[in-house]
Scaffold this active site. Structure first.
Site, short mmCIF file in Angstrom:
data_model
loop_
_atom_site.label_atom_id
_atom_site.label_comp_id
_atom_site.label_asym_id
_atom_site.label_seq_id
_atom_site.Cartn_x
_atom_site.Cartn_y
_atom_site.Cartn_z
N THR A 40 0.82 -1.22 0.00
CA THR A 40 0.00 0.00 0.00
C THR A 40 0.84 1.25 0.00
O THR A 40 0.47 2.27 -0.59
CB THR A 40 -0.93 0.00 1.22
N TYR A 54 -8.14 0.69 -3.30
CA TYR A 54 -7.02 1.17 -4.11
C TYR A 54 -6.27 -0.03 -4.65
O TYR A 54 -6.54 -1.17 -4.26
CB TYR A 54 -6.08 2.04 -3.26
N SER A 87 1.91 -7.72 -0.42
CA SER A 87 2.72 -8.65 0.39
C SER A 87 2.01 -9.96 0.74
O SER A 87 2.65 -10.92 1.14
CB SER A 87 3.19 -7.97 1.67
N THR A 120 1.60 -4.30 4.24
CA THR A 120 1.41 -4.52 5.69
C THR A 120 0.94 -5.93 6.01
O THR A 120 1.11 -6.39 7.12
CB THR A 120 0.37 -3.53 6.24
N ASP A 121 0.37 -6.65 5.04
CA ASP A 121 -0.24 -7.95 5.35
C ASP A 121 0.77 -8.96 5.89
O ASP A 121 0.46 -9.68 6.84
CB ASP A 121 -0.93 -8.54 4.11
N LYS A 193 0.34 -7.27 12.87
CA LYS A 193 -0.78 -6.45 12.37
C LYS A 193 -2.04 -6.95 13.06
O LYS A 193 -2.53 -8.04 12.78
CB LYS A 193 -0.90 -6.58 10.85
N GLU A 313 -1.44 -27.82 28.09
CA GLU A 313 -2.63 -28.36 27.42
C GLU A 313 -2.36 -29.72 26.77
O GLU A 313 -3.26 -30.50 26.53
CB GLU A 313 -3.08 -27.38 26.32
N1 DAS Z 1 -2.45 -5.98 0.39
C1 DAS Z 1 -1.69 -5.28 1.37
C2 DAS Z 1 -0.22 -5.68 1.28
O1 DAS Z 1 0.39 -5.49 0.23
C3 DAS Z 1 -1.75 -3.80 1.22
C4 DAS Z 1 -1.01 -3.13 2.33
O2 DAS Z 1 -1.62 -2.91 3.37
O3 DAS Z 1 0.20 -2.86 2.21
O4 DAS Z 1 0.28 -6.17 2.28
#
Ligand code: DAS
Length: 356
Positions: A40, A54, A87, A120-121, A193, A313
């Protein structure tokens, strides 16, 4: 004796002195390399109101840097486009290619820090991977954004400025791989995240290491687990990660996924259990079967905070299983994939999970 003050000479002298000190200051600025992978932070939406709708991985690194001239205030920067993907589509090969490039750069005397721009993923996985395998005390900072640069109140520009500022700071060295998002400096090992729809998305259950505000770092704690220069792992010593998959625990879970993965040739299976890494009674025999095939079984938990206790467990000693400690399933996969390049001994693996 009367001194005749020549104003022109004085102004010229002062001007030259100022220019000289400016040139010295500019030359003294650290060199930071930005490795762009997509996400992103390189995304673009149709309008300023598209903060969540986007396309990721569209803006090339040179355009990202051209849009942030303030970076020159803190470092000499140059960019490299390592990949241009969202990602969620990272794989072991993408990780290895990025890691090998980081490892080569940190060996260069003219590189003082490295920034990785990333989606971010899976950012937390890449940050942890680099934390495990890059033998350096130089700052490595992974950064992303939750909104594309085209959106109102986009977070990418300040996140990237902060990342370069942290990577250019001597006091960022020796703290392992860092993640700068939303003004916080988090450990690449601890951060995850935890929110998928707002800018305050990344959290460490043990808290951030510090904050970065207007280019200044404020540190409040340091990592205690092994990383980077103190790691026993070195990406220069292997060319592929071990194959490791994850199964999820939930009510009514069957053994279909576990049985299929047992026959897939993997080296380890992460079980993302309920609660403290619990395993449904009908799945225990299936996991024992997985272990009997020489595949490592590693108990993690689907619960985002806390840590899995050994022999609580499940009788891990009796089953010869490993527990993932406080690592979430996706980070447990990274550590297992790295550790299995060196050992397939379950007791050694458990030691590694305690230490990293
Ligand atoms: N799809 C997500 C990624 O590329 C977009 C983001 O949040 O960066 O990890």
């Amino acid at each position: 004796m009367q001194f005749k003050l020549d104003i022109r000479k004085l102004v010229t002298g002062l001007g030259l002195a100022a220019l000289t000190s400016l040139a010295i200051a500019q030359a003294a600025k650290p060199n930071v390399v930005i490795l762009a992978t997509g996400g992103t932070i390189a995304g673009a939406g149709a309008s300023a109101l598209n903060s969540a709708t986007y396309a990721a991985a569209k803006v090339p690194v040179d355009k990202l840097l051209a849009g942030l001239p303030e970076l020159a205030n803190v470092a000499h920067v140059r960019g490299e486009q390592v990949s241009q993907i969202a990602s969620e589509s990272f794989n072991n090969e993408t990780l290895m290619k990025l890691g090998k490039r980081v490892s080569a750069l940190v060996k260069q005397a003219d590189v003082d820090g490295v920034v990785v721009t990333h989606g971010t993923d899976t950012l937390e996985e890449t940050a942890y991977f680099l934390n495990l395998v890059i033998r350096t005390n130089k700052p490595i900072v992974v950064v992303g954004s939750m909104r594309p640069g085209t959106a109102l109140s986009a977070d990418g520009a300040l996140n990237l400025f902060n990342a370069v500022s942290v990577a250019a700071s001597k006091d960022s060295g020796g703290k392992g791989v860092l993640v700068t998002m939303n003004d916080e400096i988090n450990s690449g090992r601890d951060v995850a995240k935890l929110v998928n729809i707002k800018t305050e998305a990344f959290k460490s259950q043990w808290g951030p290491l510090g904050m970065v505000v207007e280019g200044n770092n404020y540190w409040f704690r340091a990592p205690v687990k092994r990383h980077t220069a103190q790691s026993e792992f070195n990406i220069d010593e292997f060319d592929a990660l071990a194959s490791v998959e994850i199964v999820y625990g939930y009510g009514n879970v069957s053994t279909i996924a576990t049985d299929a993965l047992a026959k897939s040739g993997i080296k380890a299976l992460i079980h993302a259990g309920t609660g403290n890494g619990s395993v449904a009674d009908r799945v225990v025999p299936a996991l024992q079967g997985v272990r009997a095939k020489g595949i490592q079984v590693i108990r993690s938990s689907r619960v985002p905070s806390g840590f899995v206790l050994r022999n609580a467990e499940q009788p891990d000693d009796k089953y010869d299983w490993v527990v993932a400690h406080d690592l979430n399933p996706q980070k447990a996969r990274i550590l297992a994939a790295v550790a299995l390049t060196k050992t397939n001994d379950s007791k050694e693996l458990q030691r590694i999970f305690w230490q990293y």
